[in-house]
Design a protein around this motif. Structure first.
Motif, mmCIF file in Angstrom:
data_model
loop_
_atom_site.group_PDB
_atom_site.id
_atom_site.type_symbol
_atom_site.label_atom_id
_atom_site.label_comp_id
_atom_site.label_asym_id
_atom_site.label_seq_id
_atom_site.Cartn_x
_atom_site.Cartn_y
_atom_site.Cartn_z
ATOM 1 N N GLU A 864 -53.705 -72.872 -85.548
ATOM 2 C CA GLU A 864 -55.014 -73.021 -86.186
ATOM 3 C C GLU A 864 -56.075 -73.566 -85.236
ATOM 4 O OE1 GLU A 864 -52.453 -76.639 -86.885
ATOM 5 O OE2 GLU A 864 -52.253 -74.466 -87.146
ATOM 6 N N THR A 865 -55.684 -74.047 -84.045
ATOM 7 C CA THR A 865 -56.668 -74.596 -83.102
ATOM 8 C C THR A 865 -57.148 -73.552 -82.113
ATOM 9 O OG1 THR A 865 -55.021 -75.262 -81.451
ATOM 10 C CG2 THR A 865 -55.474 -76.818 -83.239
ATOM 11 N N THR A 866 -56.633 -72.335 -82.168
ATOM 12 C CA THR A 866 -56.946 -71.332 -81.153
ATOM 13 C C THR A 866 -57.688 -70.149 -81.768
ATOM 14 O OG1 THR A 866 -54.819 -70.224 -81.456
ATOM 15 C CG2 THR A 866 -54.917 -71.970 -79.807
ATOM 16 N N HIS A 867 -58.279 -69.339 -80.883
ATOM 17 C CA HIS A 867 -59.003 -68.144 -81.286
ATOM 18 C C HIS A 867 -58.153 -66.907 -81.006
ATOM 19 C CE1 HIS A 867 -62.802 -70.381 -81.766
ATOM 20 N NE2 HIS A 867 -62.441 -71.038 -80.671
ATOM 21 N N SER A 868 -58.363 -65.887 -81.826
ATOM 22 C CA SER A 868 -57.702 -64.614 -81.547
ATOM 23 C C SER A 868 -58.347 -63.977 -80.323
ATOM 24 C CB SER A 868 -57.823 -63.679 -82.756
ATOM 25 O OG SER A 868 -59.190 -63.400 -83.033
ATOM 26 N N ILE A 869 -57.619 -63.095 -79.683
ATOM 27 C CA ILE A 869 -58.103 -62.456 -78.457
ATOM 28 C C ILE A 869 -58.541 -61.041 -78.796
ATOM 29 C CG2 ILE A 869 -57.472 -61.770 -76.111
ATOM 30 C CD1 ILE A 869 -55.457 -64.021 -76.067
ATOM 31 N N SER A 870 -59.727 -60.674 -78.349
ATOM 32 C CA SER A 870 -60.285 -59.376 -78.719
ATOM 33 C C SER A 870 -59.604 -58.244 -77.962
ATOM 34 C CB SER A 870 -61.789 -59.354 -78.418
ATOM 35 O OG SER A 870 -62.000 -59.371 -77.015
ATOM 36 N N ASP A 871 -59.776 -57.025 -78.491
ATOM 37 C CA ASP A 871 -59.193 -55.850 -77.852
ATOM 38 C C ASP A 871 -59.755 -55.639 -76.452
ATOM 39 O OD1 ASP A 871 -57.711 -55.444 -80.092
ATOM 40 O OD2 ASP A 871 -58.960 -53.828 -80.901
ATOM 41 N N LYS A 872 -61.002 -56.026 -76.245
ATOM 42 C CA LYS A 872 -61.609 -55.872 -74.925
ATOM 43 C C LYS A 872 -60.787 -56.587 -73.861
ATOM 44 C CE LYS A 872 -65.669 -57.287 -72.246
ATOM 45 N NZ LYS A 872 -66.975 -57.964 -72.252
ATOM 46 N N VAL A 873 -60.296 -57.757 -74.201
ATOM 47 C CA VAL A 873 -59.474 -58.531 -73.267
ATOM 48 C C VAL A 873 -58.069 -57.946 -73.175
ATOM 49 C CG1 VAL A 873 -58.520 -60.799 -72.749
ATOM 50 C CG2 VAL A 873 -60.818 -60.605 -73.725
ATOM 51 N N LEU A 874 -57.485 -57.639 -74.342
ATOM 52 C CA LEU A 874 -56.108 -57.154 -74.369
ATOM 53 C C LEU A 874 -55.962 -55.832 -73.629
ATOM 54 C CD1 LEU A 874 -55.177 -58.006 -78.071
ATOM 55 C CD2 LEU A 874 -54.615 -59.298 -76.008
ATOM 56 N N ASP A 875 -56.984 -54.987 -73.684
ATOM 57 C CA ASP A 875 -56.922 -53.697 -72.991
ATOM 58 C C ASP A 875 -56.855 -53.860 -71.481
ATOM 59 O OD1 ASP A 875 -56.942 -52.302 -75.317
ATOM 60 O OD2 ASP A 875 -59.097 -51.818 -75.271
ATOM 61 N N ARG A 876 -57.315 -54.990 -70.973
ATOM 62 C CA ARG A 876 -57.387 -55.191 -69.523
ATOM 63 C C ARG A 876 -56.258 -56.064 -68.984
ATOM 64 N NH1 ARG A 876 -62.129 -53.962 -71.533
ATOM 65 N NH2 ARG A 876 -63.776 -53.017 -70.250
ATOM 66 N N ALA A 877 -55.293 -56.382 -69.821
ATOM 67 C CA ALA A 877 -54.218 -57.286 -69.399
ATOM 68 C C ALA A 877 -52.868 -56.742 -69.854
ATOM 69 C CB ALA A 877 -54.439 -58.685 -69.984
ATOM 70 N N PHE A 878 -51.824 -57.145 -69.146
ATOM 71 C CA PHE A 878 -50.461 -56.998 -69.639
ATOM 72 C C PHE A 878 -50.161 -58.245 -70.473
ATOM 73 C CE2 PHE A 878 -50.149 -54.247 -65.878
ATOM 74 C CZ PHE A 878 -49.503 -53.135 -66.426
ATOM 75 N N VAL A 879 -49.649 -58.053 -71.675
ATOM 76 C CA VAL A 879 -49.366 -59.180 -72.563
ATOM 77 C C VAL A 879 -47.850 -59.322 -72.708
ATOM 78 C CG1 VAL A 879 -49.710 -60.190 -74.838
ATOM 79 C CG2 VAL A 879 -51.525 -58.800 -73.805
ATOM 80 N N MET A 880 -47.333 -60.476 -72.317
ATOM 81 C CA MET A 880 -45.901 -60.766 -72.431
ATOM 82 C C MET A 880 -45.697 -61.859 -73.478
ATOM 83 S SD MET A 880 -44.845 -60.891 -68.387
ATOM 84 C CE MET A 880 -43.180 -61.455 -68.784
ATOM 85 N N THR A 881 -44.655 -61.723 -74.264
ATOM 86 C CA THR A 881 -44.342 -62.721 -75.291
ATOM 87 C C THR A 881 -43.080 -63.479 -74.884
ATOM 88 O OG1 THR A 881 -45.309 -61.350 -77.020
ATOM 89 C CG2 THR A 881 -43.812 -63.106 -77.717
ATOM 90 N N LEU A 882 -43.200 -64.798 -74.821
ATOM 91 C CA LEU A 882 -42.081 -65.658 -74.441
ATOM 92 C C LEU A 882 -41.736 -66.569 -75.610
ATOM 93 C CD1 LEU A 882 -43.207 -64.747 -71.624
ATOM 94 C CD2 LEU A 882 -42.456 -66.951 -70.763
ATOM 95 N N SER A 883 -40.997 -66.048 -76.570
ATOM 96 C CA SER A 883 -40.578 -66.877 -77.703
ATOM 97 C C SER A 883 -39.073 -67.118 -77.703
ATOM 98 C CB SER A 883 -40.986 -66.216 -79.025
ATOM 99 O OG SER A 883 -42.390 -66.274 -79.183
ATOM 100 N N GLU A 884 -38.344 -66.381 -76.863
ATOM 101 C CA GLU A 884 -36.900 -66.577 -76.781
ATOM 102 C C GLU A 884 -36.598 -67.750 -75.849
ATOM 103 O OE1 GLU A 884 -34.614 -64.989 -78.542
ATOM 104 O OE2 GLU A 884 -36.188 -63.828 -79.519
ATOM 105 N N VAL A 885 -35.653 -68.562 -76.248
ATOM 106 C CA VAL A 885 -35.235 -69.680 -75.409
ATOM 107 C C VAL A 885 -33.724 -69.626 -75.231
ATOM 108 C CG1 VAL A 885 -37.129 -71.249 -75.931
ATOM 109 C CG2 VAL A 885 -35.185 -71.151 -77.470
ATOM 110 N N ASP A 886 -33.269 -70.016 -74.051
ATOM 111 C CA ASP A 886 -31.842 -70.004 -73.718
ATOM 112 C C ASP A 886 -31.376 -71.450 -73.584
ATOM 113 O OD1 ASP A 886 -29.321 -69.586 -72.822
ATOM 114 O OD2 ASP A 886 -29.869 -68.555 -70.970
#
Length: 1013
Positions: A864-886
């Motif tokens: 709730e403290t953060t902003h969503s990221i617009s498509d303009k930004v997402l189109d120009r980046a590789f987005v990786m999700t790190l939710s798995e933990v070992d």
């Protein structure tokens, strides 16, 4: 009676067949048994037990009669009984091999009619991995834990070590066990019924069957009995009986003549060798090399070795690799991997020289089917040759070699199939050219002969003799270098083992100097953390680093003391070697970027003098080493303390560290307006070679999977002129750590090192335009304000050959498309970004472009403290999700004392994590690590004031886990599960349970709930 085996049971038969066992199914047992008689004469029983489900329940020993049957079968056939438990797990069948004793000791809940498994101990998980990969024999059982501990600690080594050991152990009045060990590796173990003499006969027979030319002086017979010899269980057999048995067996096998092979009309057909090497089927090729090349060659080379009468020389062959590959190729699990293998397309046999606990290659005989050559060589890794080049001795050694000797170099891997010829006169320049790019090839000083025609035994022996002579200069150097290396490594060990906490006084203030455990960083490098504390307050943390070689700078032993990533001491310990005593004078130089280095040196040496260290000009005395006694003349902990004291004072003098001072000491140095560079000049060399990056990260204390590192690497390097990656995931999964770890690995640096080419920039919520990144002109201050991002952009322009990394930490605390817009536009269009239009600003350009050596990584959390990221930004980046933990890897890398103390708590936290994970409310590495640290600290408190284990565990869950729990009625099932486990663990009146009950009621009444009220 023919037993019908199901598909899983048949897997055991396949394995037995691959090991050379003759398979017999027997009616001797009421159970399902397979009897195997090995071609070498070993016997064993396999009781095939299957379990069809993953439920922890299995019928194994259901009555005393069956147990008695097992014992009778062991006595009847003089064999060991093994149990193959086939268990479906994670979609595949795992095979667990137990001896009878292991089965009884396994953590089952034993009832009279059935056995229930509470859990599979990790010890046995590892056993099956070893079993499946061993390719030689089933792992033996452990009947005497004290015996196995004693063998593991090598307590059987009495006096001067030897190559072979024959160990005898009394099992009962009639039976003895004998083990054959070579270089601390168990080759064979069997039980004999002919009392002690029978064990001696069997042991010597094992030895001579494997090594027909083994001399009587090459082995030691040692007997074990736990209750004798004043607590020392091992006794060396010095009786004449052992020698008599040895001579009798040698005589019976006609091996007494050491020159018997010279008269044998045996021809070595090299053309047939080439045909074998060309065979396409891996397991058949390996088997033929073992049978048709190794079998006849090994005794010939052994005879040549025996002629030296040197017990420090021994044979090492390619046979173990060939045997393992042969069995792997027959195993369906590994067959596909081995199909295209080049293993078996060559064969080598080496004469190795044992020097202390190490060894060097004395001579290698290699038949290489890929190069179509016979090579007689001395081989070495890169570092000894780097050292002789550093000493300006390489040309002298090379010139002494016979002109027929070539110099060959391979890639960084010893297993490389590509070796290139190098002209002798180019060797020195080649070695120097490898240093900065961190290329570390293997080198071979070799005589090369075409792999064709026929050789007699006489010719082979003559070739070996000639090669031994004309390779003597390089062999002598490598042995000399190894001895020096061992002596220098001993000095590092003297310092390393001193780990008792000490008192330290700096600027008249008392501190506690505390040492951590020594940890292996990577091959050839270990380090020991130290902390300087004022009472319980940490002042500074650093490392003493022990290098057997420093990959970037030094081929020899170095000791370094690091603080905050800077090496304040870096010294070659070989300077202490020589005759008599040597004073350890260490020269200090400063190479700061913004201070007067001569003044800093003067200040540093003055501080050392004030603190009791002996100083002369730019050198200081750390201690004195006696080469006769191989010890420091003062206590080693005093030397270590001096080194750390010097490092702390150097850091203070160069303003890398500000230590508290007292008034009567006066000011030490004037404050500087700008931050300085490293106190030691260091050349930073970047490499995007993924193999090196993976190795550095694998040797770190972090637990990122190889797949994650590879994906990040590809995302950052796939495009030539744009490098922008966003790392998303729950808090605490190590997103920022991953970015820093990767950036430092590119420069060959450890995680803690200070990398001037990487900057972590925390994003502020008030960033609303690009001035937060690219700066602005301040009329009030009459200067251009340069933010950290612009500083990195300008630096990247100045050093275009080096990659520069910028990490935006928590980049969506502000609206990304607002403050990042100029960067996104510039990186896409390659157009200039305007900074200012003032003519009076000379140091700041009016415009700037985004250079192609700028790598941008952003980390984002979603709450709730953060902003969503617009498509303009997402189109120009590789987005990786790190939710798995070992967590398992994290746990295995934890200190052993922590694992012992907190195993129950860790397992419960993992259980809570698994409940939260499907709802994306789980926690990451940071929270787990901090909870474990608090629990560990609690257990270190005095017993009368510490919390009990359950109370402490409940506290950390309330403080670190439950505050993030929130949601609508979709989390009802999750709360129910938490309710159940908390009630079972903490009781019905616990605080954690009451919080969960309150949230359950809120869900029922309002349709939503959260921790906070």
């Amino acid at each position: 009676m023919t037993l019908q085996l199901n598909e899983s049971d048949a897997r055991i038969l396949t394995w037995l067949d691959s090991q050379g066992y003759k398979i017999i199914q027997t009616e001797d047992s009421k159970s399902k048994w397979v009897f195997g008689q090995n071609l070498l004469g070993e016997h064993l029983f396999i009781n095939v037990i299957t379990r069809q489900s993953e439920q922890p329940e299995i019928n194994i020993i259901d009555n005393d009669e069956k147990l008695e049957t097992i014992k009778n079968l062991k006595e009847k056939y003089n064999c060991e009984a093994y149990f193959a438990v086939l268990v479906p797990k994670n979609g595949q069948t795992n095979c667990y091999i137990f001896s009878l004793q292991e089965l009884l000791e396994f953590p089952w809940n034993i009832g009279r009619e059935r056995v229930k498994a509470l859990s599979f101990n990790s010890k046995y998980e590892n056993k099956i991995n070893q079993y499946e990969r061993s390719g030689n024999q089933i792992i033996q059982g452990i009947e005497d834990k004290e015996l196995e501990r004693s063998i593991a600690n090598k307590e059987y080594i009495i006096g001067e070590p030897t190559k072979f050991y024959l160990l005898t152990v009394k099992k009962n009045d009639d039976q003895y066990e004998v083990r054959f060990i070579e270089d601390k590796l168990l080759h064979e173990k069997r039980v004999v019924s002919n009392r002690l003499r029978g064990a001696k006969i069997d042991g010597i027979t094992m030895l001579l069957n494997r090594y027909p030319s083994a001399d009587f002086n090459h082995f030691m017979m040692v007997h074990y009995k736990a209750d004798r010899n004043g607590g020392k269980p091992w006794v060396k057999d010095t009786s004449e009986e052992v020698k008599e048995i040895y001579q009798e067996i040698k005589l019976q096998t006609n091996l007494t003549s050491t020159h018997s092979l010279r008269g044998v009309p045996l021809m070595i057909n090299l053309d047939e060798y080439q045909t074998i090497f060309n065979h396409d089927i891996t397991h058949e090729r390996c088997k033929q090399v073992l049978d048709q090349i190794e079998a006849p060659l090994k005794p010939i080379v052994q005879q040549f070795l025996d002629s030296f009468n040197d017990p420090s020389l021994y044979l090492h062959t390619y046979g173990v690799t060939l045997t393992t590959t042969y069995h792997d190729a027959l195993n369906p699990k590994y067959a596909e991997q081995r199909k295209e293998s080049n293993i078996g397309r060559k064969y080598f046999i080496q004469i190795m020289k044992k020097i202390g606990d190490s060894e060097v290659n004395a001579l290698t005989l290699e038949f290489n089917g890929m190069e179509r050559k016979v090579l007689l060589s001395v081989e070495t890794n890169f570092y000894p040759i780097w050292e002789v080049v550093r000493l300006n001795r390489i040309n002298g050694i090379v010139n002494e070699l016979n002109p027929a000797v070539d110099v060959l170099v391979s890639s960084q891997s010893k297993e490389s199939t590509i070796r290139e010829l190098l002209k002798r006169q180019e060797l020195e320049d080649f070695i120097k050219s490898c240093i900065k790019p961190r290329k570390r090839p293997w080198l071979y000083f070799a005589k090369c002969i075409p792999l064709e025609g026929e050789w007699s035994v006489e010719k082979l022996l003559d070739e070996l003799k000639e090669a031994w002579q004309y390779l003597e200069p390089i062999r002598n150097y490598l042995q000399e270098e190894k001895k020096v290396s061992i002596q220098a490594a001993h000095i590092l060990t003297l310092v390393q083992v001193e780990d008792a906490n000490q008192e330290m006084t700096l600027f008249h203030r008392s501190y506690q100097l505390q040492y951590g455990s020594v940890e292996q960083v990577k091959s050839g490098v270990c380090r020991q953390q130290f902390s300087l504390k004022d009472q319980e307050q940490l002042i500074v943390k650093g490392y003493v680093v022990y290098y057997q070689f420093q990959e970037k700078q030094s081929p020899h032993q170095v000791l370094a003391v690091k603080l905050d990533g800077h090496s304040h001491i870096y010294t070659n310990v070989r300077n202490l070697l020589g005759r008599g005593t040597k004073d350890w004078w260490i020269r200090k130089l400063f190479a700061t970027q913004s201070l007067n280095n001569a003044e800093v040196l003067e200040t540093g040496m003055s501080l050392l003098r004030q603190h009791g260290l002996e100083v002369k000009e730019s050198e200081y005395l750390a201690g004195t080493y006696d080469n006769v006694s191989e010890a420091f003349t003062e206590a080693a902990d005093v030397v270590k303390k001096r080194l750390i004291t010097a490092a702390l004072l150097f850091a203070h003098a160069s303003e890398k560290l500000q230590l508290p001072t007292v008034d009567d000491m006066g000011p030490i140095i004037d404050e500087a307006d700008e931050q300085e560079g490293d106190p030691e000049e260091e050349e930073y060399i970047a490499s995007f070679q993924l193999t090196s990056i993976l190795e550095l990260i694998a040797n770190s204390s972090f637990t990122f999977a190889k797949e994650i590192i590879r994906d990040l690497h590809l995302n950052l390097t796939a495009l030539d002129d744009k490098h922008f990656v966003i790392l998303s995931g729950i808090s605490g999964t190590g997103k920022t750590q991953l970015a820093r770890l990767y950036a430092n690995a590119v420069y060959g640096m450890e995680y803690e090192a200070d990398n001037p080419y990487m900057s972590v920039i925390p994003v502020r919520p008030d960033w609303t335009d690009s001035s937060s990144l690219f700066g602005y002109y301040s009329s009030f201050e009459n200067r251009y304000v340069i933010p950290e991002f612009l500083r990195m952009v300008l630096k990247a322009h100045q050093e275009r050959e080096k990659p520069h990394f910028v990490v935006f930490d928590e980049m969506n605390l502000a609206r990304v498309e607002y403050y990042l817009s100029d960067y996104l536009s510039g990186v896409e269009s390659r157009k200039e970004i305007p900074l200012h239009n003032r003519a009076d600003l000379i140091d700041i350009p009016k415009t700037v472009t985004i250079p192609p050596n700028l790598y941008v990584i952003g980390t984002v959390n979603v709450d709730e403290t953060t902003h969503s990221i617009s498509d303009k930004v997402l189109d120009r980046a590789f987005v990786m999700t790190l939710s798995e933990v070992d967590f398992d890897t994290l746990w295995n890398r934890s200190a052993e004392d922590v694992r012992v103390k907190l195993q129950i708590e860790f397992d419960f936290l993992k259980q809570v994590h698994s409940i939260l994970k499907p709802y994306y409310l789980h926690f990451g590495y940071r929270s787990m690590n901090e909870m474990l640290q608090k629990l560990s600290h609690n257990k270190n408190l005095e017993a009368n004031i510490q919390m009990n284990e359950t109370e402490a565990l409940e506290k950390v869950i309330i403080e670190k886990v439950l505050p993030k729990v929130r949601g609508d009625d979709s989390i009802s099932e999750m709360l129910t599960k938490l309710h159940q486990v908390f009630e079972a663990k903490f009781g019905s009146d616990s605080a954690a349970l009451s919080i969960v009950e309150r949230m359950e009621k809120e869900i029922a009444r309002y349709g939503a709930a959260q921790f906070w009220r």
